[in-house]
Motif scaffolding. Structure first.
Motif, PDB file in Angstrom:
ATOM      1  N   SER A   4       0.866  -1.123  -0.004  1.00  0.00           N
ATOM      2  CA  SER A   4      -0.120   0.019  -0.008  1.00  0.00           C
ATOM      3  C   SER A   4       0.812   1.069  -0.095  1.00  0.00           C
ATOM      4  CB  SER A   4      -0.809   0.151   1.195  1.00  0.00           C
ATOM      5  OG  SER A   4      -1.921  -0.980   1.179  1.00  0.00           O
ATOM      6  N   THR A   5       0.356   2.467  -0.793  1.00  0.00           N
ATOM      7  CA  THR A   5       1.158   3.832  -0.813  1.00  0.00           C
ATOM      8  C   THR A   5       0.087   4.331   0.333  1.00  0.00           C
ATOM      9  OG1 THR A   5       1.772   3.386  -2.806  1.00  0.00           O
ATOM     10  CG2 THR A   5       1.539   5.428  -2.212  1.00  0.00           C
ATOM     11  N   PHE A   6       0.924   4.877   1.217  1.00  0.00           N
ATOM     12  CA  PHE A   6       0.166   5.852   2.314  1.00  0.00           C
ATOM     13  C   PHE A   6       0.116   7.283   1.736  1.00  0.00           C
ATOM     14  CE2 PHE A   6       1.234   2.232   4.432  1.00  0.00           C
ATOM     15  CZ  PHE A   6      -0.181   1.805   5.280  1.00  0.00           C
ATOM     16  N   LEU A   7      -0.948   7.855   1.798  1.00  0.00           N
ATOM     17  CA  LEU A   7      -1.087   9.658   1.337  1.00  0.00           C
ATOM     18  C   LEU A   7      -1.786  10.262   2.349  1.00  0.00           C
ATOM     19  CD1 LEU A   7      -0.942  11.767  -0.762  1.00  0.00           C
ATOM     20  CD2 LEU A   7      -3.115  11.212  -1.495  1.00  0.00           C
ATOM     21  N   ASN A   8      -0.948  11.225   2.828  1.00  0.00           N
ATOM     22  CA  ASN A   8      -1.614  12.073   4.159  1.00  0.00           C
ATOM     23  C   ASN A   8      -2.536  13.059   3.303  1.00  0.00           C
ATOM     24  OD1 ASN A   8      -0.078  11.523   6.625  1.00  0.00           O
ATOM     25  ND2 ASN A   8       1.543  12.202   5.332  1.00  0.00           N
ATOM     26  N   VAL A   9      -3.845  13.250   3.630  1.00  0.00           N
ATOM     27  CA  VAL A   9      -4.845  13.956   2.993  1.00  0.00           C
ATOM     28  C   VAL A   9      -5.105  14.840   4.278  1.00  0.00           C
ATOM     29  CG1 VAL A   9      -7.027  14.168   1.996  1.00  0.00           C
ATOM     30  CG2 VAL A   9      -5.425  12.159   1.543  1.00  0.00           C
ATOM     31  N   HIS A  10      -4.914  16.211   4.123  1.00  0.00           N
ATOM     32  CA  HIS A  10      -5.240  17.263   5.065  1.00  0.00           C
ATOM     33  C   HIS A  10      -6.718  17.784   4.743  1.00  0.00           C
ATOM     34  CE1 HIS A  10      -1.475  17.234   7.138  1.00  0.00           C
ATOM     35  NE2 HIS A  10      -1.144  16.898   6.041  1.00  0.00           N
ATOM     36  N   LEU A  11      -7.804  17.692   5.473  1.00  0.00           N
ATOM     37  CA  LEU A  11      -9.027  18.486   5.220  1.00  0.00           C
ATOM     38  C   LEU A  11      -9.333  19.548   6.226  1.00  0.00           C
ATOM     39  CD1 LEU A  11     -11.107  14.976   4.939  1.00  0.00           C
ATOM     40  CD2 LEU A  11     -10.042  16.129   3.051  1.00  0.00           C
ATOM     41  N   VAL A  12      -9.340  20.707   5.598  1.00  0.00           N
ATOM     42  CA  VAL A  12      -9.481  21.937   6.280  1.00  0.00           C
ATOM     43  C   VAL A  12     -10.810  22.485   6.057  1.00  0.00           C
ATOM     44  CG1 VAL A  12      -8.024  24.047   7.004  1.00  0.00           C
ATOM     45  CG2 VAL A  12      -7.099  22.111   6.064  1.00  0.00           C
ATOM     46  N   SER A  13     -11.443  22.948   6.955  1.00  0.00           N
ATOM     47  CA  SER A  13     -12.872  23.215   6.856  1.00  0.00           C
ATOM     48  C   SER A  13     -13.087  24.445   7.819  1.00  0.00           C
ATOM     49  CB  SER A  13     -13.913  22.174   6.938  1.00  0.00           C
ATOM     50  OG  SER A  13     -15.142  23.042   6.840  1.00  0.00           O
ATOM     51  N   ASP A  14     -13.819  25.614   7.446  1.00  0.00           N
ATOM     52  CA  ASP A  14     -14.278  26.676   8.556  1.00  0.00           C
ATOM     53  C   ASP A  14     -15.681  26.126   9.086  1.00  0.00           C
ATOM     54  OD1 ASP A  14     -15.994  27.060   6.227  1.00  0.00           O
ATOM     55  OD2 ASP A  14     -15.153  28.958   5.914  1.00  0.00           O
ATOM     56  N   SER A  15     -16.219  24.893   8.715  1.00  0.00           N
ATOM     57  CA  SER A  15     -17.493  24.444   9.088  1.00  0.00           C
ATOM     58  C   SER A  15     -17.223  23.002   9.490  1.00  0.00           C
ATOM     59  CB  SER A  15     -18.501  24.520   7.831  1.00  0.00           C
ATOM     60  OG  SER A  15     -19.618  24.275   8.426  1.00  0.00           O
ATOM     61  N   THR A  16     -18.247  22.065   9.190  1.00  0.00           N
ATOM     62  CA  THR A  16     -18.185  20.596   9.755  1.00  0.00           C
ATOM     63  C   THR A  16     -17.679  19.507   9.046  1.00  0.00           C
ATOM     64  OG1 THR A  16     -20.349  20.177   8.462  1.00  0.00           O
ATOM     65  CG2 THR A  16     -20.416  21.198  10.765  1.00  0.00           C
ATOM     66  N   GLY A  17     -17.160  20.147   7.693  1.00  0.00           N
ATOM     67  CA  GLY A  17     -16.159  19.322   6.736  1.00  0.00           C
ATOM     68  C   GLY A  17     -16.871  18.349   6.198  1.00  0.00           C
ATOM     69  N   GLU A  18     -18.253  18.493   5.945  1.00  0.00           N
ATOM     70  CA  GLU A  18     -19.045  17.087   5.286  1.00  0.00           C
ATOM     71  C   GLU A  18     -18.580  17.221   3.955  1.00  0.00           C
ATOM     72  OE1 GLU A  18     -23.116  17.419   6.332  1.00  0.00           O
ATOM     73  OE2 GLU A  18     -22.816  17.647   8.380  1.00  0.00           O
ATOM     74  N   THR A  19     -18.512  18.384   3.289  1.00  0.00           N
ATOM     75  CA  THR A  19     -18.227  18.210   1.759  1.00  0.00           C
ATOM     76  C   THR A  19     -16.881  17.533   1.511  1.00  0.00           C
ATOM     77  OG1 THR A  19     -19.648  20.355   1.633  1.00  0.00           O
ATOM     78  CG2 THR A  19     -17.965  19.907  -0.211  1.00  0.00           C
ATOM     79  N   PHE A  31      -8.271   4.673  -6.537  1.00  0.00           N
ATOM     80  CA  PHE A  31      -6.837   4.618  -6.430  1.00  0.00           C
ATOM     81  C   PHE A  31      -6.500   3.215  -5.583  1.00  0.00           C
ATOM     82  CE2 PHE A  31      -7.698   8.843  -7.270  1.00  0.00           C
ATOM     83  CZ  PHE A  31      -6.728   9.269  -8.348  1.00  0.00           C
ATOM     84  N   GLU A  32      -6.255   2.252  -6.408  1.00  0.00           N
ATOM     85  CA  GLU A  32      -6.121   0.786  -5.776  1.00  0.00           C
ATOM     86  C   GLU A  32      -4.650   1.018  -5.304  1.00  0.00           C
ATOM     87  OE1 GLU A  32      -5.843  -3.899  -7.122  1.00  0.00           O
ATOM     88  OE2 GLU A  32      -6.382  -2.171  -8.603  1.00  0.00           O
ATOM     89  N   GLY A  33      -4.611   0.253  -3.974  1.00  0.00           N
ATOM     90  CA  GLY A  33      -3.244   0.351  -3.253  1.00  0.00           C
ATOM     91  C   GLY A  33      -2.748   1.712  -2.558  1.00  0.00           C
ATOM     92  N   VAL A  34      -3.773   2.476  -2.656  1.00  0.00           N
ATOM     93  CA  VAL A  34      -3.584   3.885  -1.866  1.00  0.00           C
ATOM     94  C   VAL A  34      -4.546   3.863  -0.628  1.00  0.00           C
ATOM     95  CG1 VAL A  34      -3.411   6.205  -2.221  1.00  0.00           C
ATOM     96  CG2 VAL A  34      -2.689   5.007  -4.103  1.00  0.00           C
ATOM     97  N   THR A  35      -3.691   4.210   0.367  1.00  0.00           N
ATOM     98  CA  THR A  35      -4.487   4.410   1.769  1.00  0.00           C
ATOM     99  C   THR A  35      -4.439   5.797   2.319  1.00  0.00           C
ATOM    100  OG1 THR A  35      -3.797   2.111   2.320  1.00  0.00           O
ATOM    101  CG2 THR A  35      -4.507   3.575   4.266  1.00  0.00           C
ATOM    102  N   SER A  59       4.282  19.155   9.007  1.00  0.00           N
ATOM    103  CA  SER A  59       4.853  17.889   9.722  1.00  0.00           C
ATOM    104  C   SER A  59       4.485  16.497   9.037  1.00  0.00           C
ATOM    105  CB  SER A  59       4.339  17.783  11.152  1.00  0.00           C
ATOM    106  OG  SER A  59       4.790  18.697  11.894  1.00  0.00           O
ATOM    107  N   PHE A  60       3.424  16.662   8.384  1.00  0.00           N
ATOM    108  CA  PHE A  60       2.858  15.294   7.458  1.00  0.00           C
ATOM    109  C   PHE A  60       2.607  15.785   6.167  1.00  0.00           C
ATOM    110  CE2 PHE A  60       2.217  14.926  12.120  1.00  0.00           C
ATOM    111  CZ  PHE A  60       2.563  13.567  12.288  1.00  0.00           C
ATOM    112  N   PRO A  61       3.604  16.038   5.343  1.00  0.00           N
ATOM    113  CA  PRO A  61       3.173  16.509   3.779  1.00  0.00           C
ATOM    114  C   PRO A  61       2.623  15.555   3.181  1.00  0.00           C
ATOM    115  CG  PRO A  61       5.672  16.543   4.284  1.00  0.00           C
ATOM    116  CD  PRO A  61       5.060  16.057   5.401  1.00  0.00           C
TER     117      PRO A  61
END
Length: 273
Positions: A4-19, A31-35, A59-61
């Motif tokens: 598996s390939t690990f990918l840091n995904v940063h979700l930044v919201s001024d609200s609840t982040g549902e979108t 994306f198969e094999g990507v976590t 810290s976590f690009p």
């Protein structure tokens, strides 16, 4: 075995982040094999809050998805990510730009969590209250107050689909078809709501039911999962749907969202007539 390939995904919201969460759930399986390693930051509305987010991103690009309305905070986030060489995508910008061009007006900076207690809000609350009170065949005599009624054998996702529709403001009741149990006349005589039959393949249903019994440490050799009994149960349900001329949706390989979308399309077509 693929690593598996690990990918840091940063979700930044001024609200609840549902979108942001909805987009991540839609994109990640493609994306198969990507976590994705999710880093979520909600209600980010001050520079102090944003600074903590920026430190975490450094810290976590990885990649950054954001929905922030305030232009000053957006600029700081984008500039910081640019300096670090980290891609940052303002998720709603293209949609907002299209609206602005079409309407010839600027979008405001109101955050998504400042939800007005408008008619739509109260409609959803009413729908949820109704749906919970009319789940699993409860109070069938009140089903004519529903907009949608779902009918199907056990384990055809009637309840989660009903709740999903209720969150869209649709009053939904559901009724389970049980072998040898009588069907209320009130259900057969419904004329106001859209009644939809939920159909599933026998093999899929047996697999779902066996997993359910295993999770409950129950007997996995009962008629509930007997192949002949299940096929007869499904055949009886299909005959009922045909007699009643109810539209039918096959949920065998459909997610709750896909089933709900199909129901909403049926409802829209019905209301348009």
């Amino acid at each position: 075995m693929r690593i598996s390939t690990f990918l840091n995904v940063h979700l930044v919201s001024d609200s609840t982040g549902e979108t942001l969460n909805a987009v991540l759930r839609a994109v990640a399986p493609l994306f198969e094999g990507v976590t994705p390693l999710e880093h979520s930051y909600y209600l980010v509305r001050s520079r102090r809050q944003l600074d903590r987010v920026l430190a975490e991103i450094e810290s976590f690009p990885g990649v950054v998805l954001f929905t922030i309305a305030a232009h000053d905070l957006r600029d700081v986030l984008v500039d910081h990510c640019k300096r670090l060489g980290i891609p940052a995508l303002p998720l709603l910008d293209q949609v907002l730009t299209m609206w602005e061009h079409h309407l010839k007006m600027r979008a405001g900076e109101k955050t998504g969590s400042k939800q007005a207690l408008d008619e739509n809000y109260f409609r959803r609350i009413d729908a949820l209250n109704y749906t919970m009170a009319h789940d699993d065949g409860q109070m069938v005599h009140e089903f004519n107050q529903a907009e949608v009624v779902l009918v199907g054998v056990s384990r055809t996702s009637k309840t989660p689909t009903s709740i999903y529709l209720a969150n869209r403001g649709i009053r939904t009741g559901n009724f389970p078809l049980v072998p040898k149990a009588p069907i209320p006349q009130a259900l057969l005589e419904l004329n106001k709501p859209l009644v939809v039959g939920l159909r599933v393949s026998p093999d899929r249903l047996i697999a779902i039911r066996r997993n359910r019994l295993l999770s409950l440490n129950a007997d996995a050799t009962s008629e509930y999962v007997d192949e002949d009994a299940v096929r007869e149960e499904i055949t009886d349900a299909n005959r009922l749907f045909e007699r009643q001329n109810w539209p039918v949706i096959d949920v065998t390989r459909r997610s709750i969202e896909e089933t709900s979308a199909a129901i909403l399309n049926l409802l829209a077509d019905r209301n348009a007539k």
